[in-house]
Design an enzyme around this catalytic site. Structure first.
Site, PDB file in Angstrom:
ATOM      1  N   HIS A  82      57.311  30.535  78.763  1.00 25.03           N
ATOM      2  CA  HIS A  82      57.227  29.202  79.062  1.00 25.03           C
ATOM      3  C   HIS A  82      56.637  28.619  80.220  1.00 25.03           C
ATOM      4  CE1 HIS A  82      59.623  25.524  77.396  1.00 25.03           C
ATOM      5  NE2 HIS A  82      59.397  25.151  78.647  1.00 25.03           N
ATOM      6  N   ASP A 161      69.777  19.511  76.343  1.00 28.36           N
ATOM      7  CA  ASP A 161      68.564  19.536  76.668  1.00 28.36           C
ATOM      8  C   ASP A 161      67.631  18.667  75.940  1.00 28.36           C
ATOM      9  OD1 ASP A 161      66.114  20.287  78.387  1.00 28.36           O
ATOM     10  OD2 ASP A 161      65.404  21.068  76.519  1.00 28.36           O
ATOM     11  N   ARG A 168      65.136  11.913  80.539  1.00 28.64           N
ATOM     12  CA  ARG A 168      64.368  11.991  81.995  1.00 28.64           C
ATOM     13  C   ARG A 168      63.064  11.245  82.037  1.00 28.64           C
ATOM     14  NH1 ARG A 168      64.222  17.941  82.435  1.00 28.64           N
ATOM     15  NH2 ARG A 168      62.871  17.674  84.093  1.00 28.64           N
ATOM     16  N   SER A 183      66.631  22.839  82.180  1.00 27.84           N
ATOM     17  CA  SER A 183      66.098  22.349  81.050  1.00 27.84           C
ATOM     18  C   SER A 183      65.336  23.761  80.476  1.00 27.84           C
ATOM     19  CB  SER A 183      65.184  21.368  81.089  1.00 27.84           C
ATOM     20  OG  SER A 183      64.310  21.263  80.295  1.00 27.84           O
ATOM     21  N   LYS A 187      67.393  26.297  77.254  1.00 29.68           N
ATOM     22  CA  LYS A 187      66.676  26.426  75.868  1.00 29.68           C
ATOM     23  C   LYS A 187      66.210  28.002  75.698  1.00 29.68           C
ATOM     24  CE  LYS A 187      62.795  23.664  76.951  1.00 29.68           C
ATOM     25  NZ  LYS A 187      63.136  22.381  77.509  1.00 29.68           N
TER      26      LYS A 187
HETATM   27  N1  URA Z   1      59.450  22.144  80.819  1.00 33.26           N
HETATM   28  C1  URA Z   1      60.656  21.797  80.120  1.00 33.26           C
HETATM   29  O1  URA Z   1      60.987  22.634  79.170  1.00 33.26           O
HETATM   30  N2  URA Z   1      61.648  20.947  80.888  1.00 33.26           N
HETATM   31  C2  URA Z   1      61.300  20.595  81.987  1.00 33.26           C
HETATM   32  O2  URA Z   1      62.278  19.823  82.660  1.00 33.26           O
HETATM   33  C3  URA Z   1      60.036  20.418  82.393  1.00 33.26           C
HETATM   34  C4  URA Z   1      59.101  21.224  81.765  1.00 33.26           C
END
Ligand code: URA
Length: 433
Positions: A82, A161, A168, A183, A187
């Protein structure tokens, strides 16, 4: 328990208990807590922060707000990746078919654009037909069959999330350490992989503006990973200028296709080989990072990575004729050059400005319900430390609206700074945590 007291507590800089955090996450997910109450609490968290214990409790509550995937039927080690987000970040799209072509399963859930940053799913959907909303069973079946699948965040995984992330974005509360850490980790934990490689971007085009904060965020996520029994490695990447040569959905897909054919800029090559080498290591397929980098480049050279990309995109309904003939992608109506008025070197190219210009052209969303225009964006001819002369083309703006295009040309010129002397080369990798 009631939400007003919880908002007041965080407003007054107090620590929230596990139960209070759970009450908020469950209530917001099931709709008993309103958007405006959630917005107030998120803003209070943004301003007053959370300690590590609160962040971990928030992460686990968000993970438990929906289903969690069990990927053990695919393999006993599944690695996920990620990025904390950036401008021109097409690394996932290039890297995941390379990893799958090495026989390492990729089951990846990616995000959409957030604020000035682009999103992998928006980019993939610029390939006509690409379906990022597979049912979870089909997602897992695809990974078992061809070794790779990439989908958007389904409603079932970490739904808290999904709601908080969208909220947000509309209340200027994106760049907060506890909110980003919870966040991403909620996930990633829900998505079932047991090893994680995280690209933590750092610089003006990232949510973490300096290295110190990026290291703090990396350590926070590693700690949460440890508690959830997920080995986590963070690669800190430079986001003081956009990654690669393009910003915008179709333009970035075309750059990714080119990269998979072996044509890529230095920064893209350094980041894919480094992040990829750690994915290979965590998957148990090679401890030597330098050798792993060679394996990555080898599968680009021998065409296996490109072939895996074709297999992946077609398995999710994408029209391969576009990949095979990039001329088929819809082009923006206006392609406008940005011309240098200086002699010397590019000393800065502000990634945040470039991201905002791209969103203003229509490549990203101002509001969560906005549509996006896949064909618009920016092609960067000159990046930091490159030599320029008066009259050189620094970049091209791809626009569908002439007025917006002209404004983008002006703004993009202002995103560049120049020096008489050659500036130091940019480091693409700032560290491993
Ligand atoms: N990527 C995400 O999944 N969440 C965030 O808050 C910022 C970047």
């Amino acid at each position: 328990m009631n939400i007003l007291d919880i908002i007041a507590k965080k407003r007054d800089k107090q620590e929230l208990t596990k139960e209070e955090i759970e009450f908020f996450i469950n209530g917001y997910t099931n709709g008993t807590i309103t958007d405006y109450q959630a917005a107030a609490l998120i803003m209070a968290i943004y301003i007053n922060g959370m300690n590590s214990r609160e962040t971990t409790d928030m992460t686990m509550s968000m993970t438990n707000s929906g289903e969690t995937l069990d990927l053990s039927s695919i393999s006993n080690i599944v690695v996920d990746k990620h990025s904390t987000g950036g401008v021109g970040d097409k690394i996932t799209i290039i890297l995941v078919p390379i990893i799958a072509s090495l026989g390492i399963p990729v089951a990846k859930m990616s995000g959409r654009g957030l604020g000035f940053t682009g999103g992998t799913i928006d980019k993939l959907e610029s390939i006509p037909g690409y379906n990022a909303s597979l049912e979870l069973k089909e997602f897992v079946d695809n990974v078992k069959k061809i070794g790779i699948s990439v989908i958007g965040q389904t409603m079932n995984l970490a739904p808290a999330d999904k709601k908080i992330y969208a909220l947000r974005d509309t209340i200027s509360c994106v760049d907060s350490m506890p909110l980003i850490a919870s966040s991403i980790m909620s996930k990633k934990i829900a998505a079932g992989a047991n090893k994680l490689v995280l690209e933590v971007t750092c610089g003006n085009g990232a949510f973490m503006k300096n290295k110190e904060d990026a290291i703090k965020l990396a350590n926070e996520m590693k700690e949460i990973g440890k508690l959830a029994n997920k080995e986590t490695i963070c690669v800190l990447t430079n986001m003081n200028e956009p990654i690669g040569k393009t910003v915008g959905n179709t333009l970035e897909i075309i750059e990714a296709i080119d990269a998979l054919k072996g044509n890529m800029s230095d920064d893209v090559e350094t980041i894919i080989t480094t992040v990829g080498a750690y994915i290979i290591k965590l998957s148990g397929n090679g401890n030597n990072i330098e050798e792993n980098k060679l394996k990555i480049m080898e599968n680009i050279k021998n065409g296996k990575a490109y072939n895996k990309f074709i297999e992946w995109i077609s398995s999710q309904g994408g029209d391969i004729s576009y990949v095979e003939n990039i001329e088929k992608f819809e082009k923006a109506k206006y392609i406008m050059p940005v011309i240098s008025k200086c002699d010397g070197y590019v000393s800065k190219l502000n990634a945040l400005d470039v991201g905002k210009i791209s969103v203003n052209l229509g490549a990203g969303r101002m509001k969560k319900e906005d549509g996006i225009d896949n064909s618009v964006g920016i092609v960067l001819n000159k990046k930091i430390s490159e030599k320029v002369a008066v009259g050189d083309i620094l970049a091209y703006v791809y626009a569908n609206d002439e007025v917006k295009g002209n404004k983008a040309v002006e703004d993009l010129y202002n995103a560049y700074e120049f020096s008489k002397n050659e500036p130091e080369k940019q480091e693409h990798i700032l560290g491993i945590v």
